[in-house]
Design an enzyme around this catalytic site. Structure first.
Site, PDB file in Angstrom:
ATOM      1  N   ARG A  54      87.767  92.128  50.550  1.00  0.00           N
ATOM      2  CA  ARG A  54      87.561  93.525  50.957  1.00  0.00           C
ATOM      3  C   ARG A  54      88.701  94.096  51.781  1.00  0.00           C
ATOM      4  O   ARG A  54      89.156  95.217  51.528  1.00  0.00           O
ATOM      5  CB  ARG A  54      86.282  93.656  51.801  1.00  0.00           C
ATOM      6  CG  ARG A  54      85.022  93.750  51.036  1.00  0.00           C
ATOM      7  CD  ARG A  54      83.934  93.057  51.816  1.00  0.00           C
ATOM      8  NE  ARG A  54      84.244  91.646  51.840  1.00  0.00           N
ATOM      9  CZ  ARG A  54      83.884  90.810  50.859  1.00  0.00           C
ATOM     10  NH1 ARG A  54      83.139  91.220  49.880  1.00  0.00           N
ATOM     11  NH2 ARG A  54      84.240  89.539  50.899  1.00  0.00           N
ATOM     12  N   THR A  55      89.120  93.371  52.794  1.00  0.00           N
ATOM     13  CA  THR A  55      90.080  93.959  53.736  1.00  0.00           C
ATOM     14  C   THR A  55      91.387  94.267  53.020  1.00  0.00           C
ATOM     15  O   THR A  55      91.920  95.379  53.116  1.00  0.00           O
ATOM     16  CB  THR A  55      90.316  92.995  54.917  1.00  0.00           C
ATOM     17  OG1 THR A  55      89.048  92.620  55.442  1.00  0.00           O
ATOM     18  CG2 THR A  55      91.143  93.655  56.001  1.00  0.00           C
ATOM     19  N   LYS A  83     109.011  77.006  53.988  1.00  0.00           N
ATOM     20  CA  LYS A  83     110.310  76.368  54.268  1.00  0.00           C
ATOM     21  C   LYS A  83     110.591  76.323  55.761  1.00  0.00           C
ATOM     22  O   LYS A  83     111.676  75.939  56.174  1.00  0.00           O
ATOM     23  CB  LYS A  83     111.428  77.156  53.577  1.00  0.00           C
ATOM     24  CG  LYS A  83     111.271  77.323  52.078  1.00  0.00           C
ATOM     25  CD  LYS A  83     112.350  78.276  51.560  1.00  0.00           C
ATOM     26  CE  LYS A  83     111.982  78.828  50.201  1.00  0.00           C
ATOM     27  NZ  LYS A  83     112.760  80.042  49.877  1.00  0.00           N
ATOM     28  N   ARG A 104      96.715  89.684  58.191  1.00  0.00           N
ATOM     29  CA  ARG A 104      95.635  88.747  58.547  1.00  0.00           C
ATOM     30  C   ARG A 104      96.269  87.389  58.779  1.00  0.00           C
ATOM     31  O   ARG A 104      97.096  86.935  57.975  1.00  0.00           O
ATOM     32  CB  ARG A 104      94.589  88.661  57.445  1.00  0.00           C
ATOM     33  CG  ARG A 104      93.569  87.550  57.707  1.00  0.00           C
ATOM     34  CD  ARG A 104      92.404  87.582  56.765  1.00  0.00           C
ATOM     35  NE  ARG A 104      91.534  88.718  57.065  1.00  0.00           N
ATOM     36  CZ  ARG A 104      90.359  88.932  56.488  1.00  0.00           C
ATOM     37  NH1 ARG A 104      89.914  88.074  55.585  1.00  0.00           N
ATOM     38  NH2 ARG A 104      89.630  89.976  56.793  1.00  0.00           N
ATOM     39  N   HIS A 132      88.696  91.672  64.688  1.00  0.00           N
ATOM     40  CA  HIS A 132      88.825  92.274  63.356  1.00  0.00           C
ATOM     41  C   HIS A 132      88.596  93.784  63.553  1.00  0.00           C
ATOM     42  O   HIS A 132      87.576  94.337  63.142  1.00  0.00           O
ATOM     43  CB  HIS A 132      87.789  91.660  62.417  1.00  0.00           C
ATOM     44  CG  HIS A 132      88.038  91.878  60.952  1.00  0.00           C
ATOM     45  ND1 HIS A 132      88.986  92.779  60.465  1.00  0.00           N
ATOM     46  CD2 HIS A 132      87.453  91.326  59.854  1.00  0.00           C
ATOM     47  CE1 HIS A 132      88.959  92.758  59.143  1.00  0.00           C
ATOM     48  NE2 HIS A 132      88.040  91.885  58.741  1.00  0.00           N
TER      49      HIS A 132
HETATM   50  N1   CP Z   1      84.799  91.670  55.812  1.00  0.00           N
HETATM   51  C1   CP Z   1      85.936  91.019  55.483  1.00  0.00           C
HETATM   52  O1   CP Z   1      86.849  90.865  56.310  1.00  0.00           O
HETATM   53  O2   CP Z   1      85.986  90.603  54.194  1.00  0.00           O
HETATM   54  P1   CP Z   1      87.211  89.857  53.536  1.00  0.00           P
HETATM   55  O3   CP Z   1      87.377  88.537  54.228  1.00  0.00           O
HETATM   56  O4   CP Z   1      86.876  89.721  52.083  1.00  0.00           O
HETATM   57  O5   CP Z   1      88.440  90.708  53.763  1.00  0.00           O
END
Ligand code: CP
Length: 322
Positions: A54-55, A83, A104, A132
């Site tokens: 999703r993110t 590397k 991320r 998050h």
């Molecule tokens: N909610 C969420 O962060 O989903 P993903 O890990 O799929 O990005």
């Protein structure tokens, strides 16, 4: 000036109430007209050192729907980090290519570090078990849409409150809105002390439970379910022991308030049974779609567009979307 700290979004904790409400207003504008060319000529880098559906896809959709272009990777194994290239060097290189970095990373604090070494804004798309913040903005937008307010709500956080970064960010953001939280977790996955201290410091009311039943659900405006975060356990036997502690089933909703909405950041594993999906209380798939509008707002804000800029935008493409 951008409403995000240093134009980066590393933690939700520093966003004022006014700033959160401005981002929600911007998300509303994007939900009305998601397709525009406001980002034409801009490049967004999405650097995912951990898996995501999703993110990443909603950020990339947001950039694409607004006329920007996307570069990035979904697997660090295909990059020169294998590397030995450092995160600092990677960020400085990518900042030379892109106007904004969405990252991320599995390490807590990685997003803050990246924002400190990057000459372009960095958006934290999740750093370990820490934060998050963009999930929180879409959660707040979802709560606002379904409850009509963010004020004075009773919010139940259920499941992995130890490793679940989304619940940590959400409780910090809600400090502006006089919530009452119920923390429902097995003892091993209880809300960490630092977040309970945060609640005490900010006078956020909370009650802790181990039980999860229809009488507890009956008090909730928002039931925020979470997945037990297998990837954060060092002992997989421990994961196996706690993974199915709470499963929300349809029959547990018969005493629920009419306005109850069930949220989940997704992915779900086993914690919401499939018979809940067509309940009028289920909102998790709409919540994920709201991520598109919230992330359109977050990208534009980080790139320096104000709410007025978005309201006065003349690049709207008005073909219908779902
Ligand atoms: N909610 C969420 O962060 O989903 P993903 O890990 O799929 O990005």
């Amino acid at each position: 000036m951008s409403i995000l700290e240093n134009r980066s979004l590393v933690t939700i904790a520093n966003l004022s109430k006014e700033k959160i409400l401005q981002l929600i207003e911007m998300a509303k504008e994007f939900e009305r007209f998601p397709n525009r060319k406001i980002l034409e000529g801009r490049i967004i880098a999405t650097l995912f050192f951990e898996p995501s559906t999703r993110t990443r896809l909603s950020f990339e959709t947001a950039a694409n729907r607004l006329g920007g272009k996307v570069i990035g990777f979904t697997d660090p194994k295909v990059t020169s980090s294998t590397k030995g290239e450092t995160l600092k060097d990677t960020i400085r290189m990518v900042a030379g290519y892109a106007d904004l970095i969405v990252m991320r990373h599995f390490l807590e604090g990685a997003a803050r570090y990246a924002s400190e070494v990057s000459p372009v804004p960095v958006i934290n798309a999740g750093d370990g078990a820490n934060q998050h913040p963009t999930q929180t903005m879409l959660d707040l937008y979802s709560i606002y849409k379904t409850q009509g307010t963010l004020e004075n709500l009773t919010i139940h956080l259920v499941g992995d409150l130890k490793y679940g970064r989304t619940v940590h960010s959400l409780l910090m953001a809600m400090r502006h809105f006089n919530p009452t939280f119920h923390f429902i977790a097995p003892t091993e996955l209880a809300m960490p002390e630092e977040y309970k201290e945060y609640c005490q410091l900010h006078k956020i009311k909370y009650i802790e439970h181990n039980d999860f039943d229809e009488n507890i659900i009956a008090q909730a405006d928002v039931l925020y379910m979470t997945r037990v975060q297998r990837e954060r356990f060092t002992d997989l036997m421990e994961y196996e022991r706690v993974k199915n502690t709470y499963i929300l089933r349809r029959e547990m909703l018969h005493k629920a308030k009419e306005n109850l909405r069930i949220l989940h950041p997704l992915p779900r594993v086993n914690e919401i049974s499939y018979d809940v999906d067509d309940s009028p209380h289920a909102y998790y798939f709409q919540q994920a779609q709201n991520g598109l509008y919230a992330r359109e707002a977050i990208i534009c804000d980080a790139l320096g567009y104000s709410l007025e800029d978005v309201k006065n935008d003349t690049t709207i493409l008005s073909f219908p979307t779902k």
